[in-house]
Design an enzyme around this catalytic site. Structure first.
Site, PDB file in Angstrom:
ATOM      1  N   ASP A 125      15.121   9.507 -34.837  1.00 17.62           N
ATOM      2  CA  ASP A 125      14.578  10.424 -34.356  1.00 17.62           C
ATOM      3  C   ASP A 125      15.395  10.555 -32.926  1.00 17.62           C
ATOM      4  O   ASP A 125      14.642   9.928 -31.929  1.00 17.62           O
ATOM      5  CB  ASP A 125      13.061  10.521 -33.964  1.00 17.62           C
ATOM      6  CG  ASP A 125      12.745  11.930 -33.139  1.00 17.62           C
ATOM      7  OD1 ASP A 125      13.430  12.858 -33.508  1.00 17.62           O
ATOM      8  OD2 ASP A 125      11.681  11.896 -32.714  1.00 17.62           O
ATOM      9  N   GLU A 132      17.240  13.199 -37.652  1.00 19.67           N
ATOM     10  CA  GLU A 132      16.744  14.540 -37.685  1.00 19.67           C
ATOM     11  C   GLU A 132      17.807  15.358 -37.081  1.00 19.67           C
ATOM     12  O   GLU A 132      18.603  15.136 -36.372  1.00 19.67           O
ATOM     13  CB  GLU A 132      15.645  14.640 -36.506  1.00 19.67           C
ATOM     14  CG  GLU A 132      15.098  15.822 -36.435  1.00 19.67           C
ATOM     15  CD  GLU A 132      13.577  15.785 -35.544  1.00 19.67           C
ATOM     16  OE1 GLU A 132      12.859  15.110 -36.144  1.00 19.67           O
ATOM     17  OE2 GLU A 132      13.586  16.516 -34.706  1.00 19.67           O
ATOM     18  N   ASP A 163       7.784   9.727 -31.196  1.00 21.70           N
ATOM     19  CA  ASP A 163       8.952   9.575 -31.791  1.00 21.70           C
ATOM     20  C   ASP A 163       9.233   8.641 -32.866  1.00 21.70           C
ATOM     21  O   ASP A 163       9.836   8.656 -33.726  1.00 21.70           O
ATOM     22  CB  ASP A 163      10.079   9.333 -30.503  1.00 21.70           C
ATOM     23  CG  ASP A 163       9.960  10.129 -29.228  1.00 21.70           C
ATOM     24  OD1 ASP A 163      10.710  11.165 -29.070  1.00 21.70           O
ATOM     25  OD2 ASP A 163       8.787   9.941 -28.586  1.00 21.70           O
TER      26      ASP A 163
END
Lengths: 179, 179
Positions: B7, B68, B141
């Protein structure tokens, strides 16, 4: 001072190397464009770009790398690739211990033409004149990269020294840089 | 299949490593967050992140890296740093010959909760349950990175193989990849 200017992009990444200092004539050392194929996946395009920037840095050994600051307001379709390309350029420079300075497009235009709102043709014309080239550098990304390098030589030196001083102070204050 | 989910972020970059395959139980191998100091210049932050991702890849040897996908519509103030961080993650993976797959936040949410509009709490709860953890991974996260890895294991495999086939075809057609 030798500056490598980088106009970041995945499809076309302009690079220009200029030697010079404030008040002295400028000399173009190199100009070019790195391209990566649009049908390759983005990770592989970024890797190709990394290898090209690495080769350019090893060949020209710049004192500073000047990168165009990317704004999210720009073309939404391409801005992510441009931001990622600029990140690659920065990290390769940092890996070699070369200071990186970002300049906004309007700072670059103002530095070479006197107006932050100059168009691409004016920037190209001034770059051609300032570097005493016999023909205009093409494509526009290559001219922009040279303009970035010139901008840095004329206005960036003081910024780089200030930033280094601030960081040195900050590291002294905080002990070590924590991750 | 071992997947490293990332992420991306400069201030906090979540990482999670999960082993598993479709229809089999999932196993968490690692979870963590890489941080870089906000007062360091961006090139050096990206370089620290690069070193952290590199160390993570060498330690865990993932088969795939799932990142992501960053959208420019998100928070304009931080999106450039996020895009650059994602570029660094991708290029480190590509350098090691590890395939990279991007997943959108809604794909990830849909994969782990059944709804593309699930909130962070739901995602964290499902990640905790699916990995049979005794407590929820923090910060968010880190949970998101694990969710990315799970998403990839459940839906990404086919995509990766398709992409590799398309690229192989494209390279055969065009002869060589020109820069």
């Amino acid at each position: 001072m030798r500056v490598l200017g980088i106009d970041p992009g995945l499809t076309r990444c302009g690079v220009g190397v200029v030697d010079g200092s404030v008040g002295r004539p400028l000399t173009m050392v190199h100009v070019g464009v790195y391209r990566t194929p649009a049908d390759l996946d983005i990770a592989k395009r970024l890797h190709q770009l990394e290898q090209a920037v690495e080769a350019g840095i090893l060949e020209h050994r710049p004192d500073v790398v000047a990168v165009e600051r990317v704004f999210s307001q720009h073309n939404v379709r391409t801005v992510m690739g441009t931001a990622q390309a600029s990140g690659i350029a920065m990290v390769v420079a940092a890996r070699h211990g070369i200071p990186v300075q970002l300049h906004t497009p309007s700072e670059v235009k103002a530095a070479v033409t006197g107006s932050g709102r100059a168009d691409k043709a004016q920037v190209t014309q001034m770059v051609t004149r300032l570097l005493r080239l016999t023909s205009a550098p093409t494509p526009a990304d290559a001219a922009d990269a040279l303009a970035l390098a010139i901008c840095h030589i004329w206005r960036g030196g003081a910024q780089t020294r200030l930033q280094a001083a601030v960081e040195a102070q900050s590291l002294r204050t905080s002990g070590t840089a924590s991750r």
